[in-house]
Design an enzyme around this catalytic site. Sequence first.
Site, PDB file in Angstrom:
ATOM      1  N   LYS A 122      27.740   2.099  48.101  1.00 50.48           N
ATOM      2  CA  LYS A 122      28.014   1.080  49.124  1.00 50.48           C
ATOM      3  C   LYS A 122      29.310   0.385  48.744  1.00 50.48           C
ATOM      4  O   LYS A 122      29.683   0.354  47.566  1.00 50.48           O
ATOM      5  CB  LYS A 122      26.866   0.059  49.158  1.00 50.48           C
ATOM      6  CG  LYS A 122      26.791  -0.749  50.414  1.00 50.48           C
ATOM      7  CD  LYS A 122      25.991  -0.061  51.528  1.00 50.48           C
ATOM      8  CE  LYS A 122      26.055  -0.827  52.821  1.00 50.48           C
ATOM      9  NZ  LYS A 122      25.134  -0.301  53.835  1.00 50.48           N
ATOM     10  N   ASP A 162      29.041  -0.620  58.330  1.00 56.44           N
ATOM     11  CA  ASP A 162      27.922  -1.546  58.100  1.00 56.44           C
ATOM     12  C   ASP A 162      28.337  -2.835  58.818  1.00 56.44           C
ATOM     13  O   ASP A 162      29.178  -2.781  59.738  1.00 56.44           O
ATOM     14  CB  ASP A 162      27.684  -1.770  56.592  1.00 56.44           C
ATOM     15  CG  ASP A 162      26.392  -2.538  56.295  1.00 56.44           C
ATOM     16  OD1 ASP A 162      25.313  -1.937  56.369  1.00 56.44           O
ATOM     17  OD2 ASP A 162      26.452  -3.754  56.001  1.00 56.44           O
TER      18      ASP A 162
HETATM   19  P1  NDP Z   1      27.114  -5.514  62.994  1.00 58.13           P
HETATM   20  O1  NDP Z   1      28.280  -6.093  62.306  1.00 58.13           O
HETATM   21  O2  NDP Z   1      27.313  -4.579  64.111  1.00 58.13           O
HETATM   22  O3  NDP Z   1      26.150  -6.685  63.516  1.00 58.13           O
HETATM   23  C1  NDP Z   1      25.616  -7.623  62.642  1.00 58.13           C
HETATM   24  C2  NDP Z   1      24.868  -8.676  63.446  1.00 58.13           C
HETATM   25  O4  NDP Z   1      24.149  -9.525  62.569  1.00 58.13           O
HETATM   26  C3  NDP Z   1      25.815  -9.564  64.236  1.00 58.13           C
HETATM   27  O5  NDP Z   1      25.136 -10.018  65.375  1.00 58.13           O
HETATM   28  C4  NDP Z   1      26.057 -10.712  63.253  1.00 58.13           C
HETATM   29  O6  NDP Z   1      26.446 -11.930  63.859  1.00 58.13           O
HETATM   30  C5  NDP Z   1      24.687 -10.854  62.619  1.00 58.13           C
HETATM   31  N1  NDP Z   1      24.839 -11.367  61.254  1.00 58.13           N
HETATM   32  C6  NDP Z   1      25.520 -10.794  60.228  1.00 58.13           C
HETATM   33  N2  NDP Z   1      25.465 -11.559  59.129  1.00 58.13           N
HETATM   34  C7  NDP Z   1      24.746 -12.635  59.475  1.00 58.13           C
HETATM   35  C8  NDP Z   1      24.343 -13.791  58.778  1.00 58.13           C
HETATM   36  N3  NDP Z   1      24.667 -13.978  57.480  1.00 58.13           N
HETATM   37  N4  NDP Z   1      23.592 -14.704  59.452  1.00 58.13           N
HETATM   38  C9  NDP Z   1      23.259 -14.525  60.756  1.00 58.13           C
HETATM   39  N5  NDP Z   1      23.616 -13.433  61.480  1.00 58.13           N
HETATM   40  C10 NDP Z   1      24.358 -12.525  60.842  1.00 58.13           C
HETATM   41  O7  NDP Z   1      26.230  -4.835  61.827  1.00 58.13           O
HETATM   42  P2  NDP Z   1      25.079  -3.752  61.956  1.00 58.13           P
HETATM   43  O8  NDP Z   1      24.318  -3.934  63.220  1.00 58.13           O
HETATM   44  O9  NDP Z   1      25.668  -2.433  61.648  1.00 58.13           O
HETATM   45  O10 NDP Z   1      24.165  -4.129  60.704  1.00 58.13           O
HETATM   46  C11 NDP Z   1      23.059  -5.047  60.803  1.00 58.13           C
HETATM   47  C12 NDP Z   1      22.106  -4.801  59.630  1.00 58.13           C
HETATM   48  O11 NDP Z   1      21.646  -3.448  59.656  1.00 58.13           O
HETATM   49  C13 NDP Z   1      22.736  -4.996  58.244  1.00 58.13           C
HETATM   50  O12 NDP Z   1      21.743  -5.503  57.365  1.00 58.13           O
HETATM   51  C14 NDP Z   1      23.089  -3.575  57.826  1.00 58.13           C
HETATM   52  O13 NDP Z   1      23.166  -3.426  56.421  1.00 58.13           O
HETATM   53  C15 NDP Z   1      21.892  -2.826  58.391  1.00 58.13           C
HETATM   54  N6  NDP Z   1      22.075  -1.395  58.578  1.00 58.13           N
HETATM   55  C16 NDP Z   1      23.107  -0.927  59.372  1.00 58.13           C
HETATM   56  C17 NDP Z   1      23.263   0.428  59.547  1.00 58.13           C
HETATM   57  C18 NDP Z   1      24.280   1.005  60.467  1.00 58.13           C
HETATM   58  O14 NDP Z   1      24.240   2.207  60.700  1.00 58.13           O
HETATM   59  N7  NDP Z   1      25.183   0.213  61.028  1.00 58.13           N
HETATM   60  C19 NDP Z   1      22.394   1.409  58.839  1.00 58.13           C
HETATM   61  C20 NDP Z   1      21.302   0.796  58.114  1.00 58.13           C
HETATM   62  C21 NDP Z   1      21.176  -0.552  57.988  1.00 58.13           C
HETATM   63  P3  NDP Z   1      27.990 -12.372  63.814  1.00 58.13           P
HETATM   64  O15 NDP Z   1      28.711 -11.409  64.693  1.00 58.13           O
HETATM   65  O16 NDP Z   1      28.000 -13.771  64.314  1.00 58.13           O
HETATM   66  O17 NDP Z   1      28.406 -12.261  62.366  1.00 58.13           O
END
Ligand code: NDP
Length: 449
Positions: A122, A162
């Site tokens: 990662k 991510d």
């Molecule tokens: P994105 O960047 O597309 O979206 C993240 C979302 O979560 C946004 O709405 C963001 O809001 C919110 N968010 C992020 N950090 C925080 C925080 N500290 N507090 C509140 N809201 C938060 O990321 P993904 O959808 O790709 O990833 C989301 C989760 O899924 C993560 O934990 C990631 O590790 C996990 N994941 C993702 C994979 C993938 O293929 N993308 C695979 C497996 C797991 P804002 O825009 O306001 O920051």
Amino acid sequence: MEQIVEMIQARDPEQREFHQAVDEVIESVKPVLDRNPEYRQQAVLERITEPERVVMFRVPWMADSGQVKVNRGFRVEMNSAIGPYKGGLRFHPSVNLGIIKFLAFEQVFKNSLTTLAMGGGKGGSDFDPKGKSDMEVMRFCQSFMAELYRHIGPNTDVPAGDIGVGAREIGYLFGMYKKLKNEFTGVLTGKSLNWGGSLIRPEATGYGVVYFAAEMLATRGETLANKICLVSGSGNVAQYTTEKILELGGQVVTLSDSSGYIYDEEGIDRDKLKYVMELKNIRRGRISDYAETYPEAVFTPVDPTLDYNPLWNHQADCAFPSATQNEINEKDATNLLANGVYLVSEGANMPSTPEAIDQFIDQQILYGPGKAANAGGVAVSGLEMAQNSMRLTWPREEVDSRLKHIMESIHHTCVEAARSYGAEGNYLIGANIAGFIKVVNAMLDQGLV
Ligand code: NDP
């Protein structure tokens, strides 16, 4: 085992998220070590918790104003026993070494569960793409890759997206890698379709989380039809989780971002989801806009004085945390259970605190831990690597059916591993044990390296 945990904590006391992830796995695999004394002799726990390699680097870049900025870059190459390091890059101001190590550690077990040949890694940076222009993001990505390129490669380490790293960032990163190496290879996954990407990769994590939930429900003779679902986040995972829930007949009533959440009692239908995708992926706006466009919804801003998240305090059947780590604490778990939630399928990595997980397990609800439930994303990344190697593109139906099959197989593996260690119905123990045994046996086969 307690000594190993203490040693890991004493060595890097500030890496709290990493300790949390390690504690959970060590607790689950105790019976495996008892059954296999050679694992202790071979110090498998000490070896699997220490990254094979950690790279930290300076990332200087220039803002549109001409001001030079400096961020910190990371790549943790955790374990390559079963394949090249594989795992995403996270760009978020909260990123530090402890967070990247926890994510890399989780990735090792997740990748093992997919049955594909991928080790775990990662990376990322404390750079925040929010509010930056496209040109600033491009300059940052180019500077980041100007160092990272020497550590990665299609047979060495294959990063992906991510939080904060989507199609735009992958494009800029790939362009720079290609220029530096003079090579067009599958060194990153999550690429755009017309230059090496796989169909269904953007959808894969969210779809997979829902396929896993459907499998869990099937063990009780139920389906997602008419289930009320709470989803957090509004990024990649949340969007496609919502899409698949709708397709399977469920209703999604919440979405969030770091400023707050919306509750739409009438449900987020396909048209509203299309609006969210445009809002988040193209306009890069805030989820609060949703409540202005759809007055039936209520936006609640984040209240830092609360010790719980009100998003998890609505009547529902299922919860899909899809934002970030530790977003469901002990109180949130109590609220979820009190509101009738009996299925939690984790889209985010480690979204539930240990105290929250204890409640889910005690109450014997259907609890799908992230390393199993959200493995669909990396699984389709593995399929993207296979297509890149063959210089072929599989049709949408083929990738989706492989994804579905992989999620069913992960579910089956977790159920069987839990059962064989006397923990029937406990997906957490099942996922940790099954993921662990495969990697550890590969490490032992390859000698002391
Ligand atoms: P994105 O960047 O597309 O979206 C993240 C979302 O979560 C946004 O709405 C963001 O809001 C919110 N968010 C992020 N950090 C925080 C925080 N500290 N507090 C509140 N809201 C938060 O990321 P993904 O959808 O790709 O990833 C989301 C989760 O899924 C993560 O934990 C990631 O590790 C996990 N994941 C993702 C994979 C993938 O293929 N993308 C695979 C497996 C797991 P804002 O825009 O306001 O920051």
